[in-house]
Design a protein around this motif. Structure first.
Motif, PDB file in Angstrom:
ATOM      1  N   ARG A  59      -2.587  -4.573  26.888  1.00  0.00           N
ATOM      2  CA  ARG A  59      -2.241  -3.405  27.698  1.00  0.00           C
ATOM      3  C   ARG A  59      -1.615  -2.311  26.845  1.00  0.00           C
ATOM      4  O   ARG A  59      -1.976  -1.138  26.966  1.00  0.00           O
ATOM      5  N   GLU A  60      -0.689  -2.695  25.975  1.00  0.00           N
ATOM      6  CA  GLU A  60       0.001  -1.688  25.160  1.00  0.00           C
ATOM      7  C   GLU A  60      -0.958  -0.980  24.211  1.00  0.00           C
ATOM      8  O   GLU A  60      -0.902   0.236  24.038  1.00  0.00           O
ATOM      9  N   VAL A  61      -1.854  -1.745  23.585  1.00  0.00           N
ATOM     10  CA  VAL A  61      -2.832  -1.133  22.687  1.00  0.00           C
ATOM     11  C   VAL A  61      -3.773  -0.217  23.458  1.00  0.00           C
ATOM     12  O   VAL A  61      -4.083   0.901  23.028  1.00  0.00           O
ATOM     13  N   SER A  62      -4.241  -0.678  24.608  1.00  0.00           N
ATOM     14  CA  SER A  62      -5.173   0.121  25.411  1.00  0.00           C
ATOM     15  C   SER A  62      -4.549   1.454  25.819  1.00  0.00           C
ATOM     16  O   SER A  62      -5.176   2.514  25.702  1.00  0.00           O
ATOM     17  N   VAL A  63      -3.313   1.409  26.303  1.00  0.00           N
ATOM     18  CA  VAL A  63      -2.623   2.634  26.711  1.00  0.00           C
ATOM     19  C   VAL A  63      -2.381   3.532  25.510  1.00  0.00           C
ATOM     20  O   VAL A  63      -2.578   4.745  25.571  1.00  0.00           O
ATOM     21  N   LEU A  64      -1.950   2.929  24.416  1.00  0.00           N
ATOM     22  CA  LEU A  64      -1.659   3.684  23.202  1.00  0.00           C
ATOM     23  C   LEU A  64      -2.884   4.449  22.711  1.00  0.00           C
ATOM     24  O   LEU A  64      -2.821   5.652  22.439  1.00  0.00           O
ATOM     25  N   LEU A  65      -4.006   3.760  22.595  1.00  0.00           N
ATOM     26  CA  LEU A  65      -5.218   4.398  22.085  1.00  0.00           C
ATOM     27  C   LEU A  65      -5.773   5.417  23.068  1.00  0.00           C
ATOM     28  O   LEU A  65      -6.286   6.472  22.666  1.00  0.00           O
ATOM     29  N   LYS A  66      -5.661   5.128  24.352  1.00  0.00           N
ATOM     30  CA  LYS A  66      -6.147   6.079  25.357  1.00  0.00           C
ATOM     31  C   LYS A  66      -5.340   7.363  25.325  1.00  0.00           C
ATOM     32  O   LYS A  66      -5.893   8.472  25.448  1.00  0.00           O
ATOM     33  N   ASN A  67      -4.035   7.243  25.142  1.00  0.00           N
ATOM     34  CA  ASN A  67      -3.170   8.425  25.104  1.00  0.00           C
ATOM     35  C   ASN A  67      -3.364   9.236  23.830  1.00  0.00           C
ATOM     36  O   ASN A  67      -3.273  10.470  23.851  1.00  0.00           O
ATOM     37  N   LYS A  68      -3.631   8.562  22.722  1.00  0.00           N
ATOM     38  CA  LYS A  68      -3.755   9.271  21.444  1.00  0.00           C
ATOM     39  C   LYS A  68      -5.150   9.817  21.222  1.00  0.00           C
ATOM     40  O   LYS A  68      -5.324  10.889  20.661  1.00  0.00           O
ATOM     41  N   PHE A  69      -6.160   9.062  21.643  1.00  0.00           N
ATOM     42  CA  PHE A  69      -7.545   9.445  21.366  1.00  0.00           C
ATOM     43  C   PHE A  69      -8.310   9.630  22.669  1.00  0.00           C
ATOM     44  O   PHE A  69      -8.430   8.698  23.458  1.00  0.00           O
ATOM     45  N   SER A  70      -8.838  10.803  22.869  1.00  0.00           N
ATOM     46  CA  SER A  70      -9.712  11.017  24.021  1.00  0.00           C
ATOM     47  C   SER A  70     -11.114  10.511  23.722  1.00  0.00           C
ATOM     48  O   SER A  70     -11.942  10.358  24.612  1.00  0.00           O
ATOM     49  N   ASP A  71     -11.375  10.247  22.440  1.00  0.00           N
ATOM     50  CA  ASP A  71     -12.689   9.807  21.999  1.00  0.00           C
ATOM     51  C   ASP A  71     -12.989   8.408  22.545  1.00  0.00           C
ATOM     52  O   ASP A  71     -12.170   7.507  22.458  1.00  0.00           O
ATOM     53  N   SER A  72     -14.168   8.244  23.091  1.00  0.00           N
ATOM     54  CA  SER A  72     -14.556   6.953  23.666  1.00  0.00           C
ATOM     55  C   SER A  72     -15.126   6.001  22.621  1.00  0.00           C
ATOM     56  O   SER A  72     -15.635   4.930  22.965  1.00  0.00           O
ATOM     57  N   LYS A  73     -15.071   6.381  21.347  1.00  0.00           N
ATOM     58  CA  LYS A  73     -15.638   5.534  20.298  1.00  0.00           C
ATOM     59  C   LYS A  73     -14.769   4.318  19.991  1.00  0.00           C
ATOM     60  O   LYS A  73     -15.191   3.420  19.280  1.00  0.00           O
ATOM     61  N   LEU A  74     -13.553   4.297  20.508  1.00  0.00           N
ATOM     62  CA  LEU A  74     -12.664   3.155  20.309  1.00  0.00           C
ATOM     63  C   LEU A  74     -12.687   2.272  21.552  1.00  0.00           C
ATOM     64  O   LEU A  74     -12.369   2.718  22.644  1.00  0.00           O
ATOM     65  N   GLU A  75     -13.069   1.023  21.380  1.00  0.00           N
ATOM     66  CA  GLU A  75     -13.134   0.081  22.503  1.00  0.00           C
ATOM     67  C   GLU A  75     -12.254  -1.123  22.229  1.00  0.00           C
ATOM     68  O   GLU A  75     -12.360  -1.758  21.171  1.00  0.00           O
ATOM     69  N   VAL A  76     -11.371  -1.455  23.162  1.00  0.00           N
ATOM     70  CA  VAL A  76     -10.492  -2.610  23.022  1.00  0.00           C
ATOM     71  C   VAL A  76     -11.178  -3.838  23.618  1.00  0.00           C
ATOM     72  O   VAL A  76     -11.646  -3.812  24.757  1.00  0.00           O
ATOM     73  N   VAL A  77     -11.227  -4.910  22.840  1.00  0.00           N
ATOM     74  CA  VAL A  77     -11.809  -6.178  23.279  1.00  0.00           C
ATOM     75  C   VAL A  77     -10.756  -7.266  23.098  1.00  0.00           C
ATOM     76  O   VAL A  77     -10.118  -7.361  22.049  1.00  0.00           O
ATOM     77  N   VAL A  78     -10.581  -8.093  24.121  1.00  0.00           N
ATOM     78  CA  VAL A  78      -9.556  -9.132  24.092  1.00  0.00           C
ATOM     79  C   VAL A  78     -10.114 -10.442  23.537  1.00  0.00           C
ATOM     80  O   VAL A  78     -11.153 -10.920  23.994  1.00  0.00           O
TER      81      VAL A  78
END
Length: 203
Positions: A59-78
């Motif tokens: 959750r923390e990584v997902s929120v962090l990356l979403k807030n910093k990068f609007s780019d959809s090229k970063l995908e979080v996989v668990v």
């Protein structure tokens, strides 16, 4: 960077020797490790980056990356089974990409640069992988071709190691004049070595 290049950013480890999650270690006053690595790959023109995390930090990584990068090229996989090890995380990432080549990037090797990525990408070819070298010592990250990617996807079991599997393919060495490509930051002492004033800007 050519268009069909992806990256797998490995951040699913338990950071037991560090005693705190390595992705959130401060790299500078503005970015932590995972932010710095992500921004470097985006700046290099990566097509897609898969960030592999464990459930504790998802959750923390997902929120962090979403807030910093609007780019959809970063995908979080668990990786729900981090005990299966690094190679299992790599395979999870490979399931999410079908590019011509793919970088394998550890979170505890945060000194990657745009120039390094672009130079490695120019050298990759089928049936091979590229590794940067400082004074004849191999560093990070590596980029693997689609043939290597396909080989790794097909392996079943938890006893595999990327280093061993790479021995089956052609190694291309990129001589690189930056010692930090050798860095592995796994303990608090190692972190202090590279970031002696970290307490001044730890998030």
């Amino acid at each position: 960077m050519k268009s069909s290049v992806s990256a797998i950013i490995l951040a699913a480890g338990q950071s037991k020797r560090m005693n705190r999650p390595k992705p959130f270690l401060a790299f500078n006053e503005m970015e932590n490790f995972i932010e710095k690595i992500g921004s470097t790959y985006l700046a290099a023109g990566i097509e897609k980056a898969i960030v592999i995390v464990n459930p504790d930090i998802e959750r923390e990584v997902s929120v962090l990356l979403k807030n910093k990068f609007s780019d959809s090229k970063l995908e979080v996989v668990v990786n729900s089974y981090p005990e299966k090890g690094r190679f299992y995380s790599i395979q999870l990432g490979l399931e999410k990409t079908d590019t011509d080549s793919c970088f394998i990037q550890n979170t505890d090797n945060p000194f990657v640069t745009k120039d390094l990525l672009n130079n490695m990408c120019r050298m990759i070819k089928q049936g091979a992988y590229v590794v940067p070298v400082f004074k004849n010592e191999k560093g990070h990250p590596v980029i693997i071709s689609a043939e290597v990617m396909n080989h790794c996807r097909k392996l079943n079991g938890n006893d595999f190691n990327l280093r061993d599997e790479l021995q089956m393919f052609e190694e291309i060495r990129l001589v690189w004049d930056e010692k930090n490509i050798l860095a592995n930051i796994n303990t608090e002492d190692e972190y202090q070595k590279y970031f002696p004033s970290c307490e001044a800007f730890t998030k």
